[in-house]
Design an enzyme around this catalytic site. Structure first.
Site, PDB file in Angstrom:
ATOM      1  N   LYS A 231      14.823 145.488 -13.616  1.00  0.00           N
ATOM      2  CA  LYS A 231      15.852 146.134 -14.604  1.00  0.00           C
ATOM      3  C   LYS A 231      16.282 144.926 -15.571  1.00  0.00           C
ATOM      4  O   LYS A 231      16.587 145.409 -16.554  1.00  0.00           O
ATOM      5  CB  LYS A 231      17.171 146.382 -13.762  1.00  0.00           C
ATOM      6  CG  LYS A 231      16.405 147.798 -12.650  1.00  0.00           C
ATOM      7  CD  LYS A 231      16.268 148.831 -13.337  1.00  0.00           C
ATOM      8  CE  LYS A 231      15.993 150.228 -12.603  1.00  0.00           C
ATOM      9  NZ  LYS A 231      15.674 151.069 -13.267  1.00  0.00           N
TER      10      LYS A 231
ATOM     11  N   ASN B 175      13.943 156.972 -16.923  1.00  0.00           N
ATOM     12  CA  ASN B 175      14.949 157.276 -15.680  1.00  0.00           C
ATOM     13  C   ASN B 175      14.324 157.070 -14.317  1.00  0.00           C
ATOM     14  O   ASN B 175      14.913 156.142 -13.681  1.00  0.00           O
ATOM     15  CB  ASN B 175      15.500 158.464 -15.802  1.00  0.00           C
ATOM     16  CG  ASN B 175      16.318 158.882 -14.520  1.00  0.00           C
ATOM     17  OD1 ASN B 175      17.445 158.497 -14.277  1.00  0.00           O
ATOM     18  ND2 ASN B 175      15.763 159.587 -13.563  1.00  0.00           N
TER      19      ASN B 175
ATOM     20  N   GLY C 258      11.242 161.173 -13.894  1.00  0.00           N
ATOM     21  CA  GLY C 258      12.359 161.139 -12.521  1.00  0.00           C
ATOM     22  C   GLY C 258      13.316 162.296 -13.026  1.00  0.00           C
ATOM     23  O   GLY C 258      14.410 162.015 -12.531  1.00  0.00           O
TER      24      GLY C 258
ATOM     25  N   TYR D 122      13.321 144.392  -7.855  1.00  0.00           N
ATOM     26  CA  TYR D 122      14.327 145.558  -8.342  1.00  0.00           C
ATOM     27  C   TYR D 122      15.285 144.925  -9.429  1.00  0.00           C
ATOM     28  O   TYR D 122      15.231 145.296 -10.762  1.00  0.00           O
ATOM     29  CB  TYR D 122      15.165 146.241  -7.346  1.00  0.00           C
ATOM     30  CG  TYR D 122      15.778 147.320  -7.843  1.00  0.00           C
ATOM     31  CD1 TYR D 122      15.269 148.709  -8.209  1.00  0.00           C
ATOM     32  CD2 TYR D 122      17.263 147.292  -8.253  1.00  0.00           C
ATOM     33  CE1 TYR D 122      16.195 149.593  -8.671  1.00  0.00           C
ATOM     34  CE2 TYR D 122      18.019 148.264  -8.890  1.00  0.00           C
ATOM     35  CZ  TYR D 122      17.628 149.372  -9.138  1.00  0.00           C
ATOM     36  OH  TYR D 122      18.240 150.482  -9.595  1.00  0.00           O
TER      37      TYR D 122
END
Ligand SMILES: NC(=O)c1ccc[n+]([C@@H]2O[C@H](COP(=O)([O-])OP(=O)(O)OC[C@H]3O[C@@H](n4cnc5c(N)ncnc54)[C@H](OP(=O)(O)O)[C@@H]3O)[C@@H](O)[C@H]2O)c1
Length: 254
Positions: free
Chosen positions: A163, A90, A14, A159
């Protein structure tokens, strides 16, 4: 702070936009040969590539959710440069799937996509890169996680889970890979002024989100990038396994 990445090869997933673009620029400025990975926006990747200082950089389209793409990406880096010193995991996606408003099929899709791209993809890249790093005598991995792993993501639980998984993966692999001089660090930003957060930071919602920090703002991409640069640089070996908050004291975990 001055960084030195002369003679090092760095992959930034990214790396075409947002935080990854800042990291790519700082790495190139510090002398690294940078490989920018992106998913679909070739124009952004080419624009960022053209702005990098130095030479030997290139951009590769590869979907973090596709293991075959990632194998080709790492093979291409090794066939071009013969080594890989720094991996910055990333790339990531944030797609809302509030539980009571999401049907069961869409719930499956959201969890599979987000876990694949945000967690399984980074783990695959660490696997592929660490084979080369171990043979070279060492390397650095920096994973870009999120404050959401600790604080919760009510409308995007996959999400938050991806993480949190990334944090745990980084800690496990930091222990496993340290004897090979491969160091694994994690950065956990709060909101950052990028495309990903653009909608959330609009209007009243944006005012409320900025007020979560006593600095009354969110992070600039370069603030996250500078932290990543520090962790990827020589001299931070004993930080391996760390998770560094970059959230302007908006959320203080114990
Ligand atoms: N922005 C925030 O508020 C914030 C807060 C905490 C953590 N983070 C984390 O910081 C990281 C960077 O976020 P950002 O805000 O800079 O994001 P962004 O502005 O949306 O940029 C995302 C980058 O990731 C690439 N990408 C997306 N999906 C990909 C895939 N499947 N395979 C390969 N590349 C992919 C994009 O490439 P294309 O343009 O080609 O799609 C783009 O280069 C993410 O991991 C995010 O979770 C962000």
């Amino acid at each position: 702070m001055k960084f030195n990445f002369e003679n090092q090869v760095a992959l930034v997933t990214g790396g075409s936009r947002g935080i990854g673009k800042e990291i790519s620029q700082m790495l190139a400025e510090a002398g690294a040969k940078v490989v920018i990975n992106y998913r679909s926006n070739k124009t952004a990747a080419d624009e960022t590539l053209a702005q990098l200082a130095g030479d030997g950089h290139f951009a590769v389209k590869a979907d973090m959710g596709n293991p075959a793409d990632l194998k080709t990406l790492v093979d291409q880096i090794i066939s071009t440069h013969g080594r890989i010193d720094v991996l910055i995991n990333n790339a990531g996606i944030f797609e809302a799937h509030p539980i009571l408003e999401t049907n069961f099929d869409d719930w499956q899709t959201a969890w599979q996509n987000i876990l694949n791209i945000n967690l399984v993809g980074p783990s695959n890249l660490i696997h592929l890169c660490s084979q080369h790093m171990a043979k070279q005598g060492g390397g650095r991995v920096v994973n870009v996680s999120s404050r959401g792993a600790f604080r919760g993501e009510p409308d995007c639980p996959a999400y938050g889970a991806s993480k949190a998984g990334m944090n745990a993966m980084g800690q496990s692999l930091a222990k496993k890979l340290a004897p090979q001089n491969i160091f694994v660090h994690t950065v956990a930003p709060g909101f950052v002024e990028t495309e990903m957060a653009k909608e959330a930071l609009k209007g009243e919602n944006g005012v409320a989100l900025r007020s979560q920090s006593p600095l009354n703002r969110v992070a600039k991409p370069e603030e996250v990038a500078r932290t990543v640069m520090f962790l990827a640089s020589a001299g931070t070996e004993f930080l391996t396994g760390c998770i560094v908050d970059v959230n302007g004291a908006s959320y203080l975990r114990s």
